[in-house]
Scaffold this motif. Structure first.
Motif, short mmCIF file in Angstrom:
data_model
loop_
_atom_site.label_atom_id
_atom_site.label_comp_id
_atom_site.label_asym_id
_atom_site.label_seq_id
_atom_site.Cartn_x
_atom_site.Cartn_y
_atom_site.Cartn_z
N THR A 135 0.66 -1.02 0.50
CA THR A 135 -0.47 -0.33 -0.21
C THR A 135 0.93 1.60 -0.12
O THR A 135 0.24 2.04 -0.68
CB THR A 135 -0.71 -0.08 0.89
N MET A 136 1.39 1.42 0.95
CA MET A 136 2.82 2.61 0.87
C MET A 136 3.77 2.39 0.16
O MET A 136 5.24 2.31 0.94
CB MET A 136 3.19 2.91 2.36
N THR A 137 4.08 2.06 -0.71
CA THR A 137 5.10 2.12 -1.98
C THR A 137 5.55 3.26 -1.43
O THR A 137 4.89 5.04 -1.41
CB THR A 137 4.56 1.75 -3.56
N TRP A 138 6.74 3.66 -2.46
CA TRP A 138 7.10 4.99 -2.31
C TRP A 138 6.61 5.47 -3.67
O TRP A 138 6.85 7.17 -3.49
CB TRP A 138 9.00 4.64 -3.45
N ARG A 139 6.38 5.64 -4.61
CA ARG A 139 5.01 5.72 -5.30
C ARG A 139 4.78 6.43 -4.75
O ARG A 139 3.77 8.29 -4.92
CB ARG A 139 5.37 5.42 -6.84
N VAL A 140 3.61 5.53 -4.03
CA VAL A 140 2.50 6.17 -2.96
C VAL A 140 2.99 7.03 -2.28
O VAL A 140 2.19 8.73 -1.87
CB VAL A 140 1.56 5.20 -2.35
N CYS A 141 4.05 7.51 -1.69
CA CYS A 141 4.21 8.23 -0.41
C CYS A 141 5.48 9.61 -1.53
O CYS A 141 4.38 10.72 -0.35
CB CYS A 141 5.71 7.60 -0.05
N ILE A 142 5.59 9.43 -2.08
CA ILE A 142 6.49 10.23 -3.28
C ILE A 142 4.91 11.57 -3.33
O ILE A 142 5.20 12.79 -3.58
CB ILE A 142 6.43 10.22 -4.28
N GLN A 143 3.62 10.77 -3.96
CA GLN A 143 2.74 11.39 -4.37
C GLN A 143 2.00 12.11 -3.87
O GLN A 143 1.78 13.00 -3.77
CB GLN A 143 1.76 10.62 -5.23
N LEU A 144 1.98 11.27 -2.12
CA LEU A 144 1.52 11.96 -0.76
C LEU A 144 2.09 13.24 -0.24
O LEU A 144 1.54 14.41 -0.47
CB LEU A 144 1.21 10.62 -0.08
N ALA A 145 3.28 13.39 -0.16
CA ALA A 145 4.11 13.95 -0.28
C ALA A 145 3.82 15.69 -1.63
O ALA A 145 3.65 16.64 -0.60
CB ALA A 145 5.63 13.87 -0.53
N ALA A 146 4.10 14.99 -2.67
CA ALA A 146 4.23 16.08 -3.38
C ALA A 146 2.89 16.88 -3.01
O ALA A 146 2.74 17.82 -3.47
CB ALA A 146 4.16 15.56 -4.64
#
Length: 315
Positions: A135-146
């Motif tokens: 669920t919390m992949t790096w792609r998702v994390c970057i999108q959430l931070a952005a």
């Protein structure tokens, strides 16, 4: 300095927290210490997160973003406030005031969004641990931070536009130590109902919506923890959330008081803003460092590597 009714204000006079010289000297010493602690604490926390591979996780990725926002948030306000505490003429140009207001809202709005994202991250980690990596992949994390930074920018542009589009042709005395929307609206020489409504709506977006997400996340976390059979598991789950919950209460409590009631801006709310503008950015890295064994472990590791003789006891 006052302007005529036909002349647009070109500079503002920040009245600060006190007109007493001794009080200002005391505040300078206090604010300087707080600001230095904020800079050192947040820089150290970001360095540790980057330096220790054990901290390369979604939770600490968001924490690194929060530290960056804290650092920028404080730096946008503190140097100007410190300079004015030592100056007799506490003047700021209209352009610099606009820039300070814009950046204040960018970094403040980003903090609000990041705290909500961090709560959702903890919910997934505790309530659905087996699905956490997927669920919390790096792609998702970057999108959430952005998305958090983008939301801060959006709210800032809207609030700043509706604050600065008003005519300022009367008094230019801002009863504050920095340029903040509620304190500026009082000076507008026209009806401010529309701007106040927009700021209230933006406050709902960037304050109440994240708070709602945080409450839902912690509600699910509490239900999950209560169902755990092991006392050790319960304590471990609560310990991973306690630091974040303390920061949420400190930041949101004071911010909501100011931005959800802009029309009722009072002297005491100026003191409340000192807390979230100066104190909270200093406390965040301190709270996370003291209550997180991984951060303390990273600090010991760095200290041991750089000062082996002095810190050999950590081996």
């Amino acid at each position: 300095m006052r302007q005529t009714n036909q002349t647009q204000v070109t500079e503002f006079l920040l009245l600060g927290l006190s007109g007493d010289q001794r009080t200002q000297e005391l505040l300078f010493t206090l604010f300087l210490g707080v600001y230095l602690a904020t800079v050192l604490g947040n820089l150290l926390l970001m360095f540790l997160i980057q330096a220790d591979s054990r901290l390369h996780t979604p939770n600490f990725f968001f924490l690194c973003n929060l530290s960056l926002a804290d650092l920028c948030f404080s730096t946008n306000i503190a140097p100007q406030a410190l300079a004015h505490l030592l100056s007799r003429r506490k003047v700021i140009s209209f352009t610099r005031c606009a820039a300070q207001l814009l950046l204040f809202l960018v970094f403040g709005g980003t903090q609000c969004a990041l705290l909500a994202v961090m709560a959702c991250d903890r919910q997934v980690a505790i309530c659905n641990p087996l699905h956490y990596p997927s669920t919390m992949t790096w792609r998702v994390c970057i999108q959430l931070a952005a998305g958090s930074w983008a939301s801060g920018i959006l709210v800032s542009v809207v609030d700043t536009t509706f604050t600065l589009r008003l005519p300022y042709q009367g008094s230019n005395n801002i009863a504050h130590f920095f340029c903040e929307a509620p304190a500026m609206l009082i000076l507008a020489s026209t009806d401010t109902h529309t701007s106040e409504t927009v700021i209230f709506l933006m406050g709902t977006v960037i304050l109440l919506i994240p708070v709602s997400l945080i409450l839902v996340s912690y509600g699910r976390i509490i239900v999950t923890v209560v169902r755990m059979r092991s006392t050790e598991s319960k304590l471990k789950a609560f310990s991973t959330c306690s630091s974040h919950l303390v920061v949420v209460i400190l930041f949101y409590g004071s911010a909501i008081v100011t931005y959800m009631t802009p029309k009722s801006y009072k002297e005491q709310e100026k003191l409340v803003s000192v807390f979230y503008a100066m104190v909270t950015p200093m406390l965040n890295p301190l709270i996370y460092s003291l209550r997180n064994k991984d951060v303390k472990g990273a600090l010991r590791k760095v200290a041991t590597r750089n000062f082996p003789c002095r810190f050999g006891v950590f081996h």
